[in-house]
Design a protein around this motif. Structure first.
Motif, short mmCIF file in Angstrom:
data_model
loop_
_atom_site.label_atom_id
_atom_site.label_comp_id
_atom_site.label_asym_id
_atom_site.label_seq_id
_atom_site.Cartn_x
_atom_site.Cartn_y
_atom_site.Cartn_z
N ALA A 359 0.83 -1.20 0.00
CA ALA A 359 0.00 0.00 0.00
C ALA A 359 0.86 1.25 0.00
O ALA A 359 2.05 1.23 0.35
N SER A 360 0.26 2.36 -0.39
CA SER A 360 0.90 3.66 -0.37
C SER A 360 0.05 4.59 0.48
O SER A 360 -1.14 4.79 0.18
N LYS A 361 0.63 5.14 1.53
CA LYS A 361 -0.09 6.03 2.43
C LYS A 361 0.62 7.38 2.48
O LYS A 361 1.83 7.48 2.29
N GLU A 362 -0.19 8.43 2.76
CA GLU A 362 0.36 9.78 2.89
C GLU A 362 0.08 10.29 4.29
O GLU A 362 -0.99 10.05 4.86
N VAL A 363 1.05 11.01 4.84
CA VAL A 363 0.94 11.59 6.18
C VAL A 363 1.21 13.08 6.07
O VAL A 363 2.25 13.49 5.52
N ASP A 364 0.30 13.89 6.59
CA ASP A 364 0.45 15.34 6.54
C ASP A 364 0.73 15.88 7.95
O ASP A 364 0.03 15.52 8.91
#
Length: 637
Positions: A359-364
Motif C-alpha cells: 500500500a501507499s499512504k500519505e501523512v500530513d
C-alpha cells in the motif's frame, strides 16, 4: 644553441641524480625484530604479535623503532626517529586456529577492513596461514570470517577473536603478525527468501533480531545480525553461546527497494529445516510538512519506526526536501509510527499509520505555532561573518524542558514557545561543536536579532583507544569509554557526554580537541581510570593509540538517594551477600572498596523498598543508587 641546450640538459640530469642520492641516503633503515622473546610477547597480548621486518637488520637499531602491541616500547618521536608516513599501507600475516581444538583451519576466508575504504580478502592455506597484500591503513582494523556456501563447514559465518585490533604505523617493508581464534557457531538458522513469483530472492537483505522477554514482558534485544541471501535465496545466521535455543528470533527481509517480507517470529525450537520467508510488494509512506500558511517546510527531521513485541525492530530517518516532502520505502506491512520534529519549537509530533502489503499512504504534518510566541531569534556566523547552517542551538523557555533547534542554510534560527519571563540559549555546548560567542545566554523572552559568532573552529581528532590489563597486558573485555565536557551549565541544556563501547578492549573515539575534555574508562573487575584526554594524548603521542592500563579491584563512592525527593538517604545498610559492609552517612554517601567486583549489593533502609544494585549493569557514572519510598497508608485510607 644546440651545445647550450645539451649542456643544460646534462646539468639538470646531474642535479636530479644528486637529489635522488640525498633522498636515498635519508631513507630510514629497515626495522628488524627487537630481540624480545616471542613467547613473552604472546603472553602480554595473546592475539597481536610485534611486527616483523621483511629484511633483518641490526637488532640494536630495530629495538629503537619496533612497535609492540603492548605499547611498552618508545614511540618514534621519543626514540629520536620520525614515525613513518601516515599513509603507509601495511600487510598482515598470521594463522587461524579452531578455538576449541586449536587445530589450523584451512581454506578459511577472511575479510579485513581498515580506515582505508577497501576490503582486503584472503584465504588460509593448508596450515591455516594467511598473508595479505600491503593494503591496510594503520589504526583500528576489523576482521571477519566470510561465509563460503560451497564449503560445508564454512557455510555460516564463524566468530573471530579478536574481531578488532590496533595496527601500528610501520615502514612499507614490515609485516604485522596476528593469530586468530575462530569459533564455530553453536546453531545455524537458515532462511529461504522467495520472490512473489516463487523464484529465489538472490541478494535479498535479511535481518535477524534475537532476545528474551524481561520481567515486564518486554522484548530485550541480545543480538542483531544482517546477512545477504545467496544465489539460491538462502541466508544463514550463525548463532553463538549456550542460550541460543532459549531466545526468540524476529526475521525480516527486503529486496531491490521494492519488495519486503512480513515479520517472521521464531519462538521455540529452531529445527533443522530452513524457514521460508516470502516477499511481497513493499509499502510506501509519503510525508508532507507544511506551516499554517500552507507553505512547504524543508529539512524537517523525520523518523519512521515499527514496534513489534515490545521493541523497535526497524526505523528510518529522513529530512523533507524543498517541497516539504519525504518518501520512505520499502516498508513491510505493519503499524508504523511517523514522527516529525518541529523546526521552530523543537517539539516532536507523531502519527500512526496502518500500512497493508504494497500500500501507499500519505501523512500530513501541519507544523504551526498557534498559541506560541517568538521567544528568540538570531543568526550564527563564522569568524568572517559568513552564515553557518546546521549548527545546533539548545533553547529553554522558563520552566519548560530544553529543546534542540538547527540553524537553516543561511544561519538563521527561531525559537517559538509559550510566553515566559526569560529564555536560555546555548550554542556550542554539544559534543561535536566548535566554540561560539556568546556560548550561553539568559535573555528576555522575545529577543530578536541575536548575533552568535564562531570564535574558534576546533580540530577533530579520531584515534584508536586500547584498554589493557595493567598486570598481564592482555586486552580487557567489556570495557566502556566515556568522554565528556565538565561544564555543568551546558549539561543542563544538551548532551556533552559521548560513550564508546570496547567489547574486545579496543575501539575508535572521535572528539573535538579542547582542553576540558575528560575520559573515564570502566570494565567489570577493574578500578576506574579517568583523567584529562589532552594529558593522555600527550603521554601516548599524536599517532596513538590512546592506551589505558586498568588495575583489578573495586572502589566507588556511592550516593543513595530518594526517587521522589532526589535527596540523600542516611543510615542505609549495604550488604554483599549476608555480610554488612557499611551504612551511608548523613548525606547518603558510602565508599565501597573490594579486591574484586561485587556481583550485587543489597540496600535496606526503613521506609524504603529493598534495592539490589548490580555494578556491572549500572550506567555511567555508576555512583548513584535510587531507592523507592514505601507509602504507608493511615487508618481509614
Amino acid at each position: 644553441m644546440r651545445r647550450t641546450t645539451t649542456t643544460l640538459a646534462l646539468l639538470l640530469l646531474a642535479a636530479g641524480a644528486w637529489v635522488w642520492w640525498l633522498a636515498a641516503e635519508s631513507q630510514p633503515l629497515a626495522v628488524s625484530r627487537t630481540g624480545t622473546d616471542a613467547s613473552a610477547t604472546r603472553a602480554a597480548v595473546p592475539q597481536a604479535i610485534e611486527p616483523t621486518a621483511a629484511q633483518q637488520t641490526d637488532a640494536a637499531k630495530g629495538a629503537q623503532l619496533a612497535i609492540a602491541a603492548s605499547g611498552s616500547q618508545p614511540i618514534g618521536r621519543d626514540a629520536g626517529i620520525e614515525a613513518p608516513p601516515p599513509d603507509t599501507l601495511v600487510a598482515i600475516c598470521g594463522q587461524v586456529l579452531d578455538a576449541k581444538t586449536r587445530q589450523p583451519l584451512a581454506n578459511f576466508k577472511l575479510s579485513f577492513l581498515s580506515t582505508r575504504p577497501r576490503t582486503v580478502e584472503v584465504v588460509t592455506d593448508d596450515e591455516g596461514r594467511f598473508h595479505t597484500e600491503p593494503a591496510l591503513a594503520p589504526g583500528l582494523v576489523s576482521v571477519m570470517h566470510t561465509a563460503d556456501p560451497d564449503h560445508l563447514r564454512y557455510m555460516a559465518r564463524w566468530d573471530l577473536d579478536p574481531p578488532q585490533f590496533f595496527l601500528p604505523r610501520m615502514t612499507a617493508d614490515q609485516v604485522w603478525s596476528l593469530d586468530l581464534a575462530a569459533q564455530a557457531p553453536s546453531e545455524v538458522l537458515e532462511v529461504d527468501v522467495v520472490m512473489p513469483e516463487g523464484e529465489p530472492a538472490s541478494g535479498a537483505a535479511v535481518t535477524l533480531t534475537g532476545g528474551r522477554r524481561d520481567e515486564r514482558g518486554s522484548f530485550a534485544v541480545e543480538v542483531r545480525d544482517l546477512e545477504t541471501a545467496d544465489l539460491q535465496g538462502r541466508a544463514r545466521f550463525a548463532l553463538f553461546g549456550g542460550g541460543v535455543l532459549d531466545r526468540m528470533y524476529l526475521v525480516e527481509a527486503e529486496h531491490m527497494g521494492a519488495y519486503s517480507s512480513d515479520l517472521l517470529v521464531i519462538d521455540g525450537p529452531l529445527g533443522a529445516r530452513a524457514r521460508r520467508l516470502d516477499l511481497f510488494p513493499a509499502g510506501v509512506i509519503t510525508i508532507h510538512a507544511r506551516n499554517e500558511e500552507g507553505r512547504p517546510l524543508a529539512n524537517v527531521s523525520l523518523y519512521v519506526s515499527c514496534e513489534d513485541s515490545g521493541t523497535v525492530v526497524r526505523g528510518h530517518h529522513a529530512l523533507t526536501d524543498a517541497n516539504g516532502e519525504a518518501i520512505i520505502a520499502p516498508l513491510r506491512a505493519a503499524c508504523w509510527t511517523v514522527s516529525a520534529t518541529h523546526p521552530l519549537t523543537g517539539r516532536t509530533l507523531s502519527r500512526t499509520v496502518d500500512l497493508p502489503r504494497g500500500a501507499s499512504k500519505e501523512v500530513d504534518f501541519l507544523l504551526g505555532v498557534g498559541g506560541l510566541r517568538l521567544a528568540a531569534s538570531g543568526t550564527v556566523v563564522d569568524e568572517v561573518g559568513y552564515p553557518l547552517g546546521g549548527v545546533t542551538v539548545h533553547a529553554k523557555a522558563g520552566t519548560e524542558e530544553p529543546v534542540a533547534l538547527v540553524t537553516s542554510d543561511n544561519g538563521v534560527f527561531a525559537f517559538w514557545a509559550k510566553p515566559a519571563e526569560h529564555v536560555v540559549l546555548s550554542v556550542g555546548g554539544g559534543w561535536g561543536d566548535d566554540i561560539y560567542d556568546p556560548a550561553l545566554s539568559e535573555l528576555p523572552f522575545g529577543v530578536a536579532g541575536l548575533a552568535v559568532v564562531r570564535r574558534a573552529k576546533l580540530e577533530t581528532r579520531s584515534l584508536p583507544f586500547v584498554v589493557v590489563d595493567a598486570h598481564s597486558g592482555k586486552s580487557v573485555r567489556k570495557a566502556s569509554i566515556v568522554l565528556q565536557h565538565p561544564s555543568q551549565h551546558f549539561a543542563a541544556l544538551g548532551a556533552v557526554t559521548m560513550r564508546f563501547g570496547a567489547a574486545n578492549g579496543v575501539t575508535h573515539v572521535s572528539w573535538k580537541r579542547r582542553d576540558d575534555v575528560r575520559y573515564t574508562v570502566d570494565a567489570p573487575g577493574y578500578l576506574r581510570a579517568e583523567g584529562r584526554l589532552s594529558d593522555l594524548l600527550e603521554e601516548c603521542g599524536e599517532w596513538g593509540p590512546l592506551r589505558v592500563d586498568l588495575k583489578e579491584g573495586f572502589d566507588r563512592e556511592l550516593e543513595v538517594i530518594d526517587r521522589a525527593t532526589r535527596r540523600g538517604i542516611a543510615k542505609v545498610q549495604v550488604r554483599e551477600g549476608t555480610q554488612v559492609i557499611g551504612t551511608t552517612d548523613a548525606q547518603g554517601r558510602i565508599r565501597v572498596r573490594a579486591a574484586a567486583w561485587p556481583e550485587a549489593l543489597r540496600l535496606d533502609a526503613p521506609g524504603y523498598r529493598a534495592t539490589v544494585w548490580l555494578p556491572a549493569e549500572a550506567e555511567h557514572p555508576g555512583t548513584v543508587i535510587v531507592m523507592e519510598p514505601v507509602r504507608i497508608l493511615s487508618e481509614g485510607q
